[in-house]
Design a protein around this motif. Structure first.
Motif: not given
Length: 144
Positions: A36, A39, A42-43, A45, A61, A70, A80, A96, A98-99
């Protein structure tokens, strides 16, 4: 001569069209390992995307980043990418999780985000219009 004008106009019209959009992008192009990018939290991941016998696409993931949220709310192996739906020959809608989805669910909130997705090329998926919501970049399989 008068009969040639519509023929020439049709030739010019169809030759100026983007013919790559006319072919159907196979959903199997999603299969692979993706990182990813652009993001926010999320960068970085990474997720492995697979397609089952029913044609459903899911992504789990495989590598987390260093973001504290995260690290707190996700684990390797978590789902994910929860689904992909086709909108047209070249456009998809990806869902996707959500966290902290269980936390959102406990308060009656939505647990997924949906993004319009198009392939820039075989190794890049743009999310949102022209990638405004980030992208997935294919990870070289030899680096895993």
């Amino acid at each position: 001569m008068r009969h040639l004008i519509p023929i020439i106009a049709a030739i010019l019209f169809f030759s100026s069209c983007d013919s790559s959009k006319m072919k159907e992008t196979p959903t199997s192009q999603f299969v692979g390992t993706w990182k990813l990018t652009d993001r926010g939290m999320f960068d970085g991941i990474e997720m492995k995307v697979s397609q089952n016998d029913k044609g459903e696409i899911k992504g789990v993931v495989t590598r987390l980043n260093d973001d504290k949220y995260v690290q707190m709310f996700m684990e390797e192996g978590d789902l994910l990418l929860s689904g992909v739906k086709r909108n047209s020959n070249f456009e998809f809608v990806v869902s996707e999780k959500k966290i902290a989805a269980p936390l959102f669910s406990a308060y009656g909130q939505g647990t997924t985000n949906e993004f319009k997705a198009t392939f820039k090329n075989e190794n890049t998926i743009l999310l949102g219009g022209k990638g405004q919501s980030g992208s997935y970049v294919r990870v070289n399989s030899t680096s895993n």
